[in-house]
Design a protein around this motif. Sequence first.
Motif: not given
Lengths: 332, 373
Positions: A82-92, A144-151
Amino acid sequence: MKQVQLSHGGGGEEMNRLIHDLFYKNFDNDILSSAEDAAVLKPAGSVAFTTDSFTVSPIFFNGGDIGKLAIAGTVNDLAMMGAKPLWLSSAFMIEEGLPFEALERIVQSMAQELKKSGAKIVCGDTKVVPKGSVDKIFINTSGIGEVIQEGISAHALEIEDVIIVSRDIGRHGAAIMMEREGIDLHSDLQSDCETLWPAVEALIDAKVRIKAMRDATRGGLAAVLNEWAVASNICIEVEEEQLPVCEEVRGVCEMLGFEPYDLANEGTFVLAVNAEDAPLALETLSRYPFCVDAAIIGTVTLKKPGKVILKSPWGSSRFLELPKGELLPRIC
Amino acid sequence: MSLQLKDLYDGFRDPDAIKALAKIIAEDAKKLKEPLNIMEVCGGHTHTIMKYGLKQLLPENIDFIHGPGCPVCIMPKERIDHAIALANIEGAILCTLGDMIRVPGSESSLAKERAKGCDIRSLYSPMDILPIAKENPDKKVIFFAIGFETTTPMTAAVILQAKREGIKNLFVHINHVLVPPPMHALLEDGEAKIGAFIGPSHVSVITGSKIYEPFPEMYGTPVVVSGFEPVDVMHGISMILKQKIEGRAEVEVEYERSVTREGNLVAQKMIDEVMEVRDHFRWRGIGDIPKSGLKLREEYADIDAEKVFAEYLSDTPIDDHKLCICGTILKGLAKPYECQVFGTACTPNTPLGSCMVSSEGACNAYYRFGGIE
C-alpha cells in the motif's frame, strides 16, 4: 560493436562518461544529478523499504527485459504494502564484454518503466566484472515508498474474505521457460512483467478494504496462498475452474508437466478483500489493460487452517502445496 | 482450422462427464461380489488419479494399487551411480531426461554432481542431444536413456540419426525397460491382490494393445488401456467393472483415439534395429526380472556407454535406504503414507527413495496431491 569494458567500472574517465551519458541522461532527476555520495530524502510519514536482485536468462525476453523487471519488481513490492513508490536505488553488475547497445536498451527500458509509477532512481552504482563472473548483467534495486494504506498484511486474512487474482497466471514463468536453451518451443506468449502501482492506487482510491496483497512472483500463486494460509492461520479454498490461465500457458504446462499456479509471474498480484468489496475491486481492476482478466478465485474459511484447498469442478478436492525443488520437464 | 493443443484434452476433463461416470461406477460397483483392486501400471495414471482426486469419486469397494510404471522410480541405485560415474569422466557431457537429475544414488545425485561442476544437462527431447554432440566435437556426449516403451523409439531415432550424420562423440547408456515383464512378475508373486489392470496410455500407442493379451489368457485378469485424462480413467474403470460383473476377462482399449492392436510399427522396427532384450534387469524394490529391459545390439557396441566406459561402472547391487519402502510400494503392497519416513525424512526436496522424486512416483503424487481425505 562497442562493448562494456572493465575500465567502465574503474572509477575513471570512462566510468564518468558512462554515468553521465547513460544513467543521468535516462534517469534524469535533481537528486540523482546532484551526484552526492548519498541521496538525501524527506519522507512525509511511514515509509516502506524493500530490495531485490534481478538475474534472468535470457536478459531480453518476450514481454520485457531485465531492466523492466528490475523496476517493476521493486516498485511492485512497495505497491503490495500500500505504498506509493517514490525513490529507488539501482546497482549494476555487468560482465565485461556486454554489448553497449544491450546496456543502453536495458537502461532505456528502466526509464520507461519508472514513468508508470512516477518513482525516481536517486542513487546507484556500477561494477564491471571479468568475463564469467556474472551472467551478462545483474541488477539490484532498492525502493522506498510512502505508505498510503496502512494495515495490509499476510496476517490480516479473516473468514469469508474473498481472494482475487489480478489477471491470468503463469505467463512469466512459461515465457522464460520457452526461451531457455534446450526447450525448443515457440509462441507469441508474453511475460506479464508490469508495474502494478496504477491499479493498486485505484483500488486504494476506491476505498476497497484490502486485507492482504502480494505479487505472485517466484513460487507463483501457490506460494502466496500458502504463505497467507499459514500467516493468518486460516484455510483458503480455491475453485480450480475460476483460475484464469491463457491457452499458451496451459499448453506449456500440458507439454512439460507443470502447473500454472507454480509458475512465476512478474505483473500479477493476489488480493484478499472484504467480501462486500469484491465487486468493486473487480470493477476497478478491469479498467487496467493488465488486469482485464481479474477474477475471484476463492474464499477464506476455517476448514483446514494453514492449508490451501483446490476444489475441482467435479466435486473432488486436494491440497494445493508450495512448489518444491527445481522445475524440470516431465519424462513422458 | 489447425489443431489446438486444448483439442487434445478439452472434452476429457469435462465435469459433467466425470460426474456421470462416477454415478455409473457407483451403481455398478454395488453388483461386485468382492472388493476390486485395480492396478494402474503407469505412473502417469497415478498422477492423474491423485491430481484430479478421482479416488474420492469412487465407492469404497474399489481401490487403486499403484504399479511399477515410473521409469525413474524403478531405477536401482547402482544404475544411478552409473550416471554419476559417467558424468564425472573427463570431458563428458551427460544428458538425461527430467526428474532423473534429482534421484539419489548411493552417495550423490546428478543434481549434486552438477552443482560440483559436472556438465549435466536435462533435455526435454532426446533429439536435442544431436546439436549438443555436434557443437562439442571434443567432448564425450553421453545420453543416459531411460523410460518404458514410450521413450525408447526416440532413443532409437537419435542413435540412427547420429549414425546417418556420422557423429562419433555420442554414447548411449540404455536403461529402457518393458511394461509386461513386471506385470507378469506381480501376478505370479500373487501377494498384491490385483483384480484388473489399467493399461498405460502412451506405452500402448507404441506397442499396441496386443502386448496385454497374455494377462486375461494366463491369469484371467482384465486389462483396459486408458488415456491419461480424468474422463479416460473413469471410463476405463467403468469398463473394468463391466467385465468383472459380466464375468469377462479381456483386453479392451478405452484410449481408442490413439491405441491400436498393432501399435506404431515404424517405431517398433526402429527399436528392433538398434536394441534387443537384455537377459536381466534389476528393478528397484522388485529385484531381478528376466528379459525385462533392453540393451544395444552388438553392432552398436562402439557407442554403448556400458561397454565403452565399462571400467568406470560397477554392477554390484545397492539396496535402498533401510527405512525406505519404495520396493513394497512399487509392488503394490503398501500405500505411500504407510511409510514411516513419508513426508518427514523423505520429501520431494530431500527424497530418500525414488518414488518421492518423480512426478510420476506414487509417493510424490501423494505428497503433492494427497492427504485431504
